[in-house]
Write a protein that holds these residues in place. Sequence first.
Motif, short mmCIF file in Angstrom:
data_model
loop_
_atom_site.label_atom_id
_atom_site.label_comp_id
_atom_site.label_asym_id
_atom_site.label_seq_id
_atom_site.Cartn_x
_atom_site.Cartn_y
_atom_site.Cartn_z
N LEU A 119 -7.92 2.20 -13.42
CA LEU A 119 -8.38 0.81 -13.38
C LEU A 119 -8.83 0.41 -11.98
N LEU A 120 -8.04 0.78 -10.99
CA LEU A 120 -8.35 0.38 -9.61
C LEU A 120 -9.55 1.10 -9.05
N LEU A 121 -9.83 2.30 -9.57
CA LEU A 121 -10.95 3.08 -9.06
C LEU A 121 -12.20 2.93 -9.92
N ALA A 122 -12.24 1.91 -10.74
CA ALA A 122 -13.35 1.74 -11.67
C ALA A 122 -14.70 1.65 -10.97
N GLN A 123 -14.73 1.00 -9.79
CA GLN A 123 -15.99 0.84 -9.07
C GLN A 123 -16.30 1.99 -8.12
N GLY A 124 -15.30 2.76 -7.78
CA GLY A 124 -15.51 3.95 -6.96
C GLY A 124 -15.76 3.69 -5.49
N ASN A 125 -15.41 2.50 -5.00
CA ASN A 125 -15.55 2.21 -3.57
C ASN A 125 -14.38 2.78 -2.79
N LEU A 126 -14.60 3.06 -1.50
CA LEU A 126 -13.52 3.56 -0.67
C LEU A 126 -12.38 2.56 -0.59
N ARG A 127 -12.69 1.28 -0.60
CA ARG A 127 -11.66 0.24 -0.56
C ARG A 127 -10.73 0.34 -1.76
N ASP A 128 -11.25 0.78 -2.89
CA ASP A 128 -10.42 0.91 -4.10
C ASP A 128 -9.32 1.94 -3.91
N TYR A 129 -9.60 3.00 -3.15
CA TYR A 129 -8.57 4.01 -2.89
C TYR A 129 -7.42 3.40 -2.09
N SER A 130 -7.74 2.48 -1.22
CA SER A 130 -6.69 1.81 -0.46
C SER A 130 -5.73 1.08 -1.39
N GLU A 131 -6.26 0.44 -2.43
CA GLU A 131 -5.43 -0.27 -3.39
C GLU A 131 -4.55 0.69 -4.17
N VAL A 132 -5.11 1.83 -4.56
CA VAL A 132 -4.32 2.84 -5.28
C VAL A 132 -3.18 3.35 -4.41
N PHE A 133 -3.49 3.69 -3.17
CA PHE A 133 -2.47 4.22 -2.28
C PHE A 133 -1.42 3.15 -1.96
N PHE A 134 -1.84 1.89 -1.90
CA PHE A 134 -0.89 0.81 -1.65
C PHE A 134 0.16 0.74 -2.76
N VAL A 135 -0.29 0.77 -4.01
CA VAL A 135 0.64 0.73 -5.14
C VAL A 135 1.54 1.97 -5.12
N GLY A 136 0.95 3.13 -4.82
CA GLY A 136 1.73 4.36 -4.78
C GLY A 136 2.79 4.36 -3.70
N VAL A 137 2.45 3.84 -2.54
CA VAL A 137 3.42 3.78 -1.44
C VAL A 137 4.53 2.77 -1.74
N ILE A 138 4.17 1.64 -2.35
CA ILE A 138 5.20 0.67 -2.76
C ILE A 138 6.16 1.32 -3.75
N ALA A 139 5.63 2.10 -4.69
CA ALA A 139 6.48 2.82 -5.65
C ALA A 139 7.38 3.81 -4.92
N ALA A 140 6.85 4.45 -3.88
CA ALA A 140 7.66 5.40 -3.10
C ALA A 140 8.82 4.70 -2.41
N TYR A 141 8.57 3.53 -1.83
CA TYR A 141 9.66 2.79 -1.19
C TYR A 141 10.68 2.31 -2.22
N ALA A 142 10.19 1.95 -3.42
CA ALA A 142 11.11 1.56 -4.49
C ALA A 142 12.01 2.73 -4.87
N SER A 143 11.44 3.94 -4.89
CA SER A 143 12.26 5.12 -5.23
C SER A 143 13.33 5.35 -4.16
N VAL A 144 13.01 5.08 -2.90
CA VAL A 144 13.99 5.23 -1.82
C VAL A 144 15.14 4.23 -2.02
N ILE A 145 14.81 3.01 -2.42
CA ILE A 145 15.84 1.99 -2.65
C ILE A 145 16.79 2.44 -3.76
N PHE A 146 16.23 2.93 -4.86
CA PHE A 146 17.09 3.38 -5.96
C PHE A 146 17.85 4.65 -5.59
N LEU A 147 17.27 5.48 -4.72
CA LEU A 147 17.98 6.67 -4.28
C LEU A 147 19.25 6.30 -3.52
N THR A 148 19.20 5.24 -2.73
CA THR A 148 20.38 4.82 -1.97
C THR A 148 21.48 4.28 -2.88
#
Length: 205
Positions: free
Chosen positions: A153-182
């Motif tokens: 969904l986020l990469l629908a337009q294929g702009n470089l800026r869209d990749y930033s949004e994808v990575f942002f959600v992925g990194v937030i999910a990574a930090y969430a995994s760290v919280i649950f790991l603790t």
Amino acid sequence: SIYWFDAFSTMSWQMCMTSPLVLFMRALGAPALALGLLTGLNPLMSVLQLPMSRHVDRIGHRRLMQFGWLVRTIVITPLIVLPLTTVQIGRPLTIALVLIMIAAFTILRSVSVVAWMPWLSALIPADSRGAFLSRDRFFMNITSLIGLGLSALLLAQGNLRDYSEVFFVGVIAAYASVIFLTRIPPPGSAVGPTAPPATTRVPAA
């Protein structure tokens, strides 16, 4: 907490380390060698688990996992801004930074994930592991599908800026995994009727 850790970790992996990252590198015009390194770094660095397995007991399963997962998440955080700074720093430098970042990420993952299964074995009773792993796999597959859908969904337009949004959600999910790991209890805290001793040592070779 174990289910949520694995779920968010899988979602992060899906959005930051698989198809979206390869597509980003292709959009930058990365050569075949760079793409090959990108996809081969994780299995290549997995060999580090062998020597690291000798030190897990000394460091501690929980400490090693928490440290490794936190630092690897910090390492990939700059992925968020790289698509936005490509014009300023140039595509060759962006490609090089991605490769360095992913190399560091896979090294940290390999030296820390070696503690994960021994930690689970110390938490989950033997007669409950089958059911636990089935539910855990279900959570991981669902969140992997969610991550893939969000990426599309986020990469629908294929702009470089869209990749930033994808990575942002992925990194937030990574930090969430760290919280649950603790929140996962240390080895020896039974998740069920009984748990095997945390001090049981399995020789590396």
